[in-house]
Design a protein around this motif. Structure first.
Motif, short mmCIF file in Angstrom:
data_model
loop_
_atom_site.label_atom_id
_atom_site.label_comp_id
_atom_site.label_asym_id
_atom_site.label_seq_id
_atom_site.Cartn_x
_atom_site.Cartn_y
_atom_site.Cartn_z
N ALA A 1 63.96 41.40 37.49
CA ALA A 1 62.59 41.38 38.83
C ALA A 1 61.11 42.29 37.77
N SER A 2 61.88 43.05 36.86
CA SER A 2 60.52 44.05 36.45
C SER A 2 59.89 43.52 35.70
N LEU A 3 60.85 42.33 35.04
CA LEU A 3 59.57 42.02 33.90
C LEU A 3 58.69 40.79 34.68
N PHE A 4 59.08 40.07 36.17
CA PHE A 4 58.24 39.05 36.72
C PHE A 4 56.97 40.26 37.12
N ILE A 5 57.32 41.71 37.43
CA ILE A 5 56.43 42.55 37.83
C ILE A 5 55.05 42.85 36.55
N LEU A 6 56.12 42.45 34.98
CA LEU A 6 54.77 42.90 33.48
C LEU A 6 54.08 41.72 33.85
N VAL A 7 55.33 40.60 33.77
CA VAL A 7 53.82 39.32 33.96
C VAL A 7 52.72 39.36 34.69
N ALA A 8 52.90 39.90 35.54
CA ALA A 8 51.95 39.43 36.89
C ALA A 8 50.79 40.27 36.37
N LEU A 9 51.56 41.91 36.27
CA LEU A 9 49.95 42.88 35.49
C LEU A 9 49.35 42.65 34.87
N THR A 10 50.27 41.79 33.45
CA THR A 10 50.02 41.34 32.18
C THR A 10 47.74 40.26 32.47
N LEU A 11 48.56 39.43 33.07
CA LEU A 11 47.84 38.80 34.04
C LEU A 11 46.50 39.26 34.93
N LEU A 12 46.67 40.67 35.18
CA LEU A 12 45.76 40.94 35.46
C LEU A 12 44.74 41.23 34.67
N PHE A 13 45.69 42.30 33.51
CA PHE A 13 44.39 42.86 32.28
C PHE A 13 43.84 41.96 31.98
N LEU A 14 44.72 40.76 31.92
CA LEU A 14 43.70 39.86 31.22
C LEU A 14 42.22 40.14 31.19
N PHE A 15 41.56 40.22 32.22
CA PHE A 15 40.51 40.09 32.41
C PHE A 15 39.30 42.06 33.70
N ALA A 16 40.54 42.87 32.73
CA ALA A 16 40.24 44.05 33.87
C ALA A 16 38.69 44.41 33.36
N SER A 17 38.73 44.20 31.51
CA SER A 17 38.25 44.46 30.85
C SER A 17 36.54 44.75 31.48
N ASN A 18 35.49 43.28 31.47
CA ASN A 18 34.51 42.65 32.07
C ASN A 18 34.06 42.89 33.69
N TYR A 19 35.67 42.80 34.30
CA TYR A 19 35.78 43.00 36.05
C TYR A 19 35.13 44.31 36.14
N LEU A 20 35.54 45.20 35.81
CA LEU A 20 35.65 46.37 35.69
C LEU A 20 33.75 47.33 35.76
N LYS A 21 32.95 46.52 34.45
CA LYS A 21 32.10 46.91 34.19
C LYS A 21 30.87 46.32 35.34
N HIS A 22 31.69 45.02 36.57
CA HIS A 22 30.69 44.65 37.22
C HIS A 22 30.64 45.62 38.90
N ILE A 23 32.23 46.69 39.12
CA ILE A 23 31.63 46.74 40.33
C ILE A 23 32.41 48.40 39.92
N ARG A 24 31.81 49.33 40.66
CA ARG A 24 31.71 50.83 40.83
C ARG A 24 32.51 51.35 41.24
N VAL A 25 33.60 51.19 39.87
CA VAL A 25 35.00 51.96 40.14
C VAL A 25 35.59 52.92 38.81
N SER A 26 36.48 53.07 38.75
CA SER A 26 36.20 54.20 37.46
C SER A 26 37.22 53.99 36.95
#
Lengths: 123, 494
Positions: free
Chosen positions: B86-111
């Motif tokens: 189950a932890s592997l499933f969760i980490l896979v989902a997290l990886t897919l989310l982090f793949l685009f985080a860098s650009n996403y964060l430039k556009h929103i006002r979040v630290s």
């Protein structure tokens, strides 16, 4: 015929019943025998230091007060967790010390983080 | 075993914590526009990779000779295959989310630091929750996961709907946690111990009525977390209001974590109790019904996906209902496989909504997707694959996982339940195919309204991976089935 069973809750039941009876009695007696008649609207209006209201009490205040209150709660709970360790630290030995140090370090990191984020800059 | 040995065993849980703190520390000492912020996803992915690698290495494949699970920290945590998978499933989902985080964060006002850290903390809470062997660990890790998720829901403060969603989620979530707490307390009162493995070994709990009450309370709280009816009211509002990237993450990982805890509880506590399978049966049927019916009338695709998530919870619960009645490990394997395909399908679907922007605004209603196929054929194709998988159309993963579930249920003669579920699938085809019809058969509102440039780099990669795995899980499922069939090795011995 009622059978009176003595249980652990007997004292509590008696105490609470007397509590209710006395409170209700006080309120009822003051209502029945108290002064009647003077029902002007002014008697029920809010007042401030003896005079009518000076300004609207719905002023806004900064959200920073709320943040400080939240921080107080957090570090107070930290203190609550440190006290049992302080009482038994000899038994817990070096391992216990390092575990508590980790706890304090994590929370210390927290306060350094919010300090640098400017929570104490009130201008 | 020594402290260092135990820390070594829980290293998959420690890596996200260390990752979170390191990113927070770096974020603290650099200025806002510093170039090192582009490296955050890399650091995050390194920690996830370390954690996932450590988990994969420790999975025990031998299903014939069952081994004792590893208990660490005075049996507070149990490290068995269910936790690792189950932890592997969760980490896979997290990886897919982090793949685009860098650009996403430039556009929103979040630290940036807070975004990564909160996601890491949520994942840590989930992994701890799945690994917990006693009530206290379960409770506080549940809270770590929940509170991090509440904050993530409201992090971007995009609109009043987001704030509303956060408030609803927080208040209702806190309430549900209190139900779980009450149930756990009652179990402690009945058995005198907080350890699941000890309670599992107790032959009989004297006060069966009280045990039933305790079990119901825990079921209520856990059903809230996974979005089962009648505790599903928060799901549409929260999924619609939260920022779509966070919805994608939350819908998948919280569900997997909640199901894992439910599996553990059913295995250890609930199986022997009267009415446990009845309760789960009613919840499953209600969830299937409500999830599929309410999605029919939605005009917003995001809300439709939220209700479809509820119906998928219903399908996954079929496996748990069968398990609580028969204690057949294959039923749970089917559920875990369903959750595995659900991870990729739903993550991909929400990422698709996140991806399609019409004039810089997220496309939300069905009409906003009209005519997509003419301008962006590959995106439309990707969404078609995901939608067909959600509906359970072969050869996608969604079909095979449903098939496996139904096959197992029919084997144990749960005919009514399967017929119910199949009716639900038929109903769901309408609202799923509506999206495809909109994309392919309706003309676009304004020509060129879907901007050509990809808004967030790495989002394409995430979506492609989701689609790839969705198809892979349908075409070549045996390898992955092997993975999930190993879940029962070393689970707490009854």
């Amino acid at each position: 015929m009622y059978i009176f069973l003595l249980s652990n809750w007997t004292n509590a039941v008696i105490y609470i019943s007397i509590l209710f009876v006395i409170s209700l009695a006080i309120i009822l007696i003051s209502y029945i025998f108290g002064p009647q008649g003077d029902k002007r609207a002014e008697k029920l209006a809010p007042y401030e230091c003896g005079v009518p209201l000076l300004d609207d009490s719905r002023g806004r205040f900064s959200v920073k007060f709320y943040l400080i209150a939240i921080l107080f709660i957090l570090f107070d709970i930290e203190t609550v967790f440190l006290i049992p360790w302080a009482l038994t630290f000899r038994t817990l030995g070096w391992t216990g010390l390092f575990e508590v140090l980790t706890f304090i370090l994590v929370l210390g990191f927290g306060i350094i983080y919010i300090w640098k984020r400017g929570i104490f800059d009130w201008d | 075993m020594t402290l260092t040995q135990q820390l070594g065993f829980i290293s998959p849980i420690l890596y996200p914590i260390v990752g979170a703190f390191s990113i927070l520390t770096i974020d603290l000492f650099v200025s806002k526009e510093h170039k090192i912020k582009n490296v955050y996803p890399l650091i995050a992915l390194i920690f996830i990779a370390l954690s996932a690698f450590s988990l994969v290495q420790s999975i025990q494949w031998d299903t014939q000779n069952a081994v004792e699970p590893i208990y660490v920290f005075s049996k507070a945590l149990v490290l068995d295959n269910l936790y690792r998978i189950a932890s592997l499933f969760i980490l896979v989902a997290l990886t897919l989310l982090f793949l685009f985080a860098s650009n996403y964060l430039k556009h929103i006002r979040v630290s940036e630091g807070e975004y990564y850290a909160l996601l890491f903390f949520a994942v840590t809470g989930m992994m701890l929750m799945i690994a917990s062997n006693d009530f206290i660990t379960l409770f506080f890790s549940l809270e770590i996961m929940s509170i991090s998720t509440y904050i993530l829901t409201g992090l971007t403060r995009e609109s009043s709907r987001t704030t509303e969603a956060t408030m609803k989620y927080f208040i209702m979530g806190a309430f549900a946690t209190s139900f779980i707490l009450y149930g756990l307390t009652l179990f402690y009162g009945l058995s005198g111990t907080i350890y699941l493995h000890l309670i599992a070994q107790m032959i009989q709990i004297e006060n069966q009525g009280m045990a039933l009450l305790a079990m119901t309370l825990i079921l209520i709280g856990l059903a809230f977390k996974i979005g089962a009816v009648p505790f599903h009211m928060w799901v549409p509002d929260v999924y619609e209001g939260a920022p779509t990237a966070i919805t994608a993450f939350m819908s998948v990982t919280v569900k997997v974590a909640g199901f894992s805890v439910l599996i553990r509880f059913i295995w250890t506590l609930f199986s022997g109790m009267p009415f446990s399978s009845h309760l789960l049966l009613y919840i499953t049927m209600a969830t299937l019904l409500i999830g599929n019916l309410y999605a029919l009338t939605q005009t917003s695709v995001k809300r439709m996906l939220a209700y479809s998530s509820i119906s998928h919870t219903g399908y996954a619960l079929i496996g748990l209902t069968v398990f609580s009645a028969t204690r057949d490990p294959q039923a749970v394997s089917a559920t875990l496989y369903y959750l595995f395909t659900y991870t990729f399908m739903t993550l991909g679907a929400f990422l698709f909504i996140f991806y399609i922007r019409t004039s810089q605004k997220e496309a939300e209603l069905y009409e906003d997707f009209a005519g997509l196929a003419t301008e962006r054929p590959w995106s439309a194709f990707a969404m078609t694959v995901l939608i067909l998988s959600l509906a359970g159309v072969p050869p996608m993963g969604g079909f095979f996982s449903k098939f496996y579930l139904f096959q197992n249920a029919l084997h144990h003669q749960f005919y009514g339940l399967v017929i119910f579920a199949v009716f639900g699938t038929m109903i769901s085809l309408y609202y799923y195919l509506k999206v495809i019809v909109m994309m392919y058969m309706k003309p676009a509102k304004n020509v060129g309204q879907f901007k050509e440039e990809t808004p967030y780099f790495g989002l394409t990669l995430s979506m492609a991976l989701s689609v790839l795995f969705t198809v892979l899980l349908g075409l070549a499922p045996t390898r992955f089935l092997e993975w999930v069939s190993a879940w029962s090795v070393g689970i707490i011995f009854g």
